[in-house]
Design a protein around this motif. Structure first.
Motif, PDB file in Angstrom:
ATOM      1  N   ALA A 109       0.846  -1.192   0.000  1.00 50.76           N
ATOM      2  CA  ALA A 109       0.000   0.000   0.000  1.00 50.76           C
ATOM      3  C   ALA A 109       0.882   1.242   0.000  1.00 50.76           C
ATOM      4  CB  ALA A 109      -0.919   0.006   1.220  1.00 50.76           C
ATOM      5  N   CYS A 110       0.369   2.292  -0.601  1.00 52.19           N
ATOM      6  CA  CYS A 110       1.112   3.550  -0.651  1.00 52.19           C
ATOM      7  C   CYS A 110       0.138   4.702  -0.393  1.00 52.19           C
ATOM      8  CB  CYS A 110       1.807   3.712  -1.995  1.00 52.19           C
ATOM      9  SG  CYS A 110       2.864   5.170  -2.079  1.00 52.19           S
ATOM     10  N   LEU A 111       0.426   5.470   0.625  1.00 58.27           N
ATOM     11  CA  LEU A 111      -0.400   6.603   0.992  1.00 58.27           C
ATOM     12  C   LEU A 111       0.468   7.861   1.058  1.00 58.27           C
ATOM     13  CD1 LEU A 111      -2.414   5.003   3.953  1.00 58.27           C
ATOM     14  CD2 LEU A 111      -3.145   5.197   1.572  1.00 58.27           C
ATOM     15  N   SER A 112      -0.189   8.972   1.175  1.00 56.96           N
ATOM     16  CA  SER A 112       0.524  10.235   1.355  1.00 56.96           C
ATOM     17  C   SER A 112       0.301  10.738   2.767  1.00 56.96           C
ATOM     18  CB  SER A 112       0.024  11.277   0.345  1.00 56.96           C
ATOM     19  OG  SER A 112       0.365  10.890  -0.973  1.00 56.96           O
ATOM     20  N   TRP A 113       1.313  11.446   3.301  1.00 53.11           N
ATOM     21  CA  TRP A 113       1.233  11.962   4.670  1.00 53.11           C
ATOM     22  C   TRP A 113       2.097  13.207   4.770  1.00 53.11           C
ATOM     23  CZ3 TRP A 113       4.261   9.975   9.438  1.00 53.11           C
ATOM     24  CH2 TRP A 113       3.735  10.560  10.617  1.00 53.11           C
ATOM     25  N   ILE A 114       1.541  14.219   5.358  1.00 49.89           N
ATOM     26  CA  ILE A 114       2.293  15.442   5.561  1.00 49.89           C
ATOM     27  C   ILE A 114       2.571  15.581   7.052  1.00 49.89           C
ATOM     28  CG2 ILE A 114       2.283  17.952   5.363  1.00 49.89           C
ATOM     29  CD1 ILE A 114       0.405  17.669   2.986  1.00 49.89           C
ATOM     30  N   ARG A 115       3.849  15.696   7.387  1.00 47.92           N
ATOM     31  CA  ARG A 115       4.247  15.842   8.790  1.00 47.92           C
ATOM     32  C   ARG A 115       5.281  16.953   8.900  1.00 47.92           C
ATOM     33  NH1 ARG A 115       4.321  13.382  13.734  1.00 47.92           N
ATOM     34  NH2 ARG A 115       6.258  13.509  14.941  1.00 47.92           N
ATOM     35  N   HIS A 116       5.024  17.863   9.808  1.00 44.82           N
ATOM     36  CA  HIS A 116       5.926  18.995  10.021  1.00 44.82           C
ATOM     37  C   HIS A 116       6.279  19.707   8.710  1.00 44.82           C
ATOM     38  CE1 HIS A 116       6.054  17.667  14.062  1.00 44.82           C
ATOM     39  NE2 HIS A 116       7.023  16.756  13.935  1.00 44.82           N
ATOM     40  N   GLY A 117       5.290  19.854   7.840  1.00 43.28           N
ATOM     41  CA  GLY A 117       5.501  20.568   6.591  1.00 43.28           C
ATOM     42  C   GLY A 117       6.177  19.761   5.507  1.00 43.28           C
ATOM     43  N   THR A 118       6.413  18.492   5.763  1.00 43.16           N
ATOM     44  CA  THR A 118       7.072  17.645   4.760  1.00 43.16           C
ATOM     45  C   THR A 118       6.091  16.606   4.250  1.00 43.16           C
ATOM     46  OG1 THR A 118       9.213  17.933   5.847  1.00 43.16           O
ATOM     47  CG2 THR A 118       9.017  16.096   4.320  1.00 43.16           C
ATOM     48  N   HIS A 119       6.082  16.474   2.920  1.00 45.48           N
ATOM     49  CA  HIS A 119       5.170  15.544   2.263  1.00 45.48           C
ATOM     50  C   HIS A 119       5.900  14.203   2.073  1.00 45.48           C
ATOM     51  CE1 HIS A 119       2.167  14.854  -1.286  1.00 45.48           C
ATOM     52  NE2 HIS A 119       2.151  13.903  -0.384  1.00 45.48           N
ATOM     53  N   MET A 154       7.992   2.537   5.073  1.00 39.90           N
ATOM     54  CA  MET A 154       9.040   3.445   4.609  1.00 39.90           C
ATOM     55  C   MET A 154       8.409   4.799   4.284  1.00 39.90           C
ATOM     56  SD  MET A 154      11.250   0.918   2.131  1.00 39.90           S
ATOM     57  CE  MET A 154       9.793   0.401   1.228  1.00 39.90           C
ATOM     58  N   LEU A 155       9.010   5.852   4.788  1.00 48.00           N
ATOM     59  CA  LEU A 155       8.509   7.214   4.575  1.00 48.00           C
ATOM     60  C   LEU A 155       9.465   7.935   3.627  1.00 48.00           C
ATOM     61  CD1 LEU A 155       7.661   7.925   8.313  1.00 48.00           C
ATOM     62  CD2 LEU A 155       6.066   7.273   6.530  1.00 48.00           C
ATOM     63  N   ILE A 156       9.062   8.033   2.373  1.00 48.05           N
ATOM     64  CA  ILE A 156       9.910   8.643   1.349  1.00 48.05           C
ATOM     65  C   ILE A 156       9.499  10.107   1.176  1.00 48.05           C
ATOM     66  CG2 ILE A 156      10.796   8.453  -0.994  1.00 48.05           C
ATOM     67  CD1 ILE A 156      11.296   5.998   0.752  1.00 48.05           C
ATOM     68  N   GLU A 157      10.415  11.003   1.448  1.00 52.69           N
ATOM     69  CA  GLU A 157      10.119  12.427   1.329  1.00 52.69           C
ATOM     70  C   GLU A 157       9.898  12.790  -0.139  1.00 52.69           C
ATOM     71  OE1 GLU A 157      12.201  16.723   2.374  1.00 52.69           O
ATOM     72  OE2 GLU A 157      12.842  14.904   3.454  1.00 52.69           O
ATOM     73  N   LYS A 158       8.742  13.413  -0.407  1.00 51.12           N
ATOM     74  CA  LYS A 158       8.388  13.764  -1.793  1.00 51.12           C
ATOM     75  C   LYS A 158       8.765  15.205  -2.110  1.00 51.12           C
ATOM     76  CE  LYS A 158       4.523  13.435  -5.040  1.00 51.12           C
ATOM     77  NZ  LYS A 158       3.099  13.033  -5.214  1.00 51.12           N
ATOM     78  N   ASP A 159       8.268  16.134  -1.337  1.00 55.42           N
ATOM     79  CA  ASP A 159       8.657  17.539  -1.509  1.00 55.42           C
ATOM     80  C   ASP A 159       8.344  18.238  -0.197  1.00 55.42           C
ATOM     81  OD1 ASP A 159       5.912  17.961  -1.455  1.00 55.42           O
ATOM     82  OD2 ASP A 159       5.772  18.092  -3.639  1.00 55.42           O
ATOM     83  N   ARG A 160       8.659  19.504  -0.117  1.00 56.18           N
ATOM     84  CA  ARG A 160       8.404  20.284   1.094  1.00 56.18           C
ATOM     85  C   ARG A 160       7.501  21.469   0.752  1.00 56.18           C
ATOM     86  NH1 ARG A 160      11.678  19.046   5.261  1.00 56.18           N
ATOM     87  NH2 ARG A 160      11.206  21.029   6.257  1.00 56.18           N
ATOM     88  N   HIS A 161       6.502  21.695   1.603  1.00 54.06           N
ATOM     89  CA  HIS A 161       5.684  22.868   1.430  1.00 54.06           C
ATOM     90  C   HIS A 161       5.121  23.272   2.805  1.00 54.06           C
ATOM     91  CE1 HIS A 161       2.899  19.431   1.020  1.00 54.06           C
ATOM     92  NE2 HIS A 161       2.003  20.250   1.616  1.00 54.06           N
TER      93      HIS A 161
END
Length: 271
Positions: free
Chosen positions: A232-242, A261-268
């Motif tokens: 499974a693959c989901l998205s999660w934003i934590r402390h401004g990091t996607h 595994m939490l793979i950093e996608k981008d920052r916003h």
């Protein structure tokens, strides 16, 4: 002793009439009676007739007396039971025979038939017990050797596994993204350095923490339903990091759980 092993008794005396009397005495017994007229002849016969279970020797013989003869028998065939049969009943002779010849029994001449028969019977039992004990000791030594080898092999295997585990742990901590291991009860049982940094607020107790206390509900709800090759693959934003959250179940070597595994996608910035 084995059923097919013949019981042999060597009688040594320089008087032939004594040897004939001993042969007649054991005539009805299931023994093979060997006779020798001297200590030297007795030693030669022992070399040729092994195994010989019992040796009965006179004390007073020319050239080699009974104590010297039995002492040599003890040195070369220690398992043989040694008996002195003599009319010379001096206490010093008896002590010397016991200490130097390591004799089992001193029987005076003329011998008492019941005593002699009882002594020989006990001698054979003693011979049997001694050999049985030696066999047990040898078997125990062999078992201990096998056990030591197994321990060494097991130790080497454990050292190899521990080395591989250390390498795996080092590799896990060197990964540039957070990795978390969760057991079937939802408890966090593994986490690399990036995971510890991400969940800084529970750093002192990351392992053993319920995943529902740190992970989003969408992730936690999926864990019980994943099995086999499900991913499974989901998205999660934590402390401004996607983060892209990759969830993979595992079930090898008797262990079951989930790797996240939490793979950093981008920052916003999230307002």
């Amino acid at each position: 002793m084995p059923d097919n092993e013949k019981v042999k008794i060597l009688c040594v005396d320089d008087e032939k009439n004594v040897l004939h009397a001993l042969e007649r005495f054991f005539l009805d017994d299931d023994y093979e009676i060997l006779t020798a007229g001297s200590g030297d002849e007795g030693l030669r016969m022992l070399v040729e007739e092994q195994p010989v279970q019992v040796v009965i020797s006179d004390y007073r013989m020319p050239v080699m007396n009974g104590v010297d003869f039995l002492k040599e028998v003890y040195l070369r065939w220690p398992e043989t039971i040694r008996i002195v049969l003599s009319g010379y009943a001096d206490a010093g002779v008896i002590v010397a025979a016991i200490n130097e010849g390591h004799i089992y029994k001193f029987i005076p001449k003329p011998w008492n038939e019941d005593e002699l028969r009882f002594t020989v019977s006990n001698s054979l039992e003693r011979y049997h017990l001694q050999r049985h004990n030696r066999e047990l000791v040898a078997a125990l030594a062999h078992y201990n050797e096998m056990l030591e080898k197994m321990v060494q092999e097991r130790t080497a295997d454990l050292e190899l596994r521990n080395g591989a585990l250390a390498i795996a742990q080092s590799m896990l901590h060197s990964l540039p993204f957070p990795v978390i291991g969760i057991d079937t009860a939802g408890m966090m049982v593994q986490g690399n350095q990036k995971a510890v940094e991400l969940f800084r607020e529970v750093e002192s107790a990351l392992l053993g923490t319920d995943c529902r206390d740190v992970l989003p509900q969408d992730v936690c709800r999926l864990l019980p339903d994943l099995a086999g090759d499900d991913v499974a693959c989901l998205s999660w934003i934590r402390h401004g990091t996607h983060y892209d959250v990759h969830i993979t179940p595992f079930g090898r070597y008797g262990q079951r759980g989930t790797v996240i595994m939490l793979i950093e996608k981008d920052r916003h910035t999230v307002e």
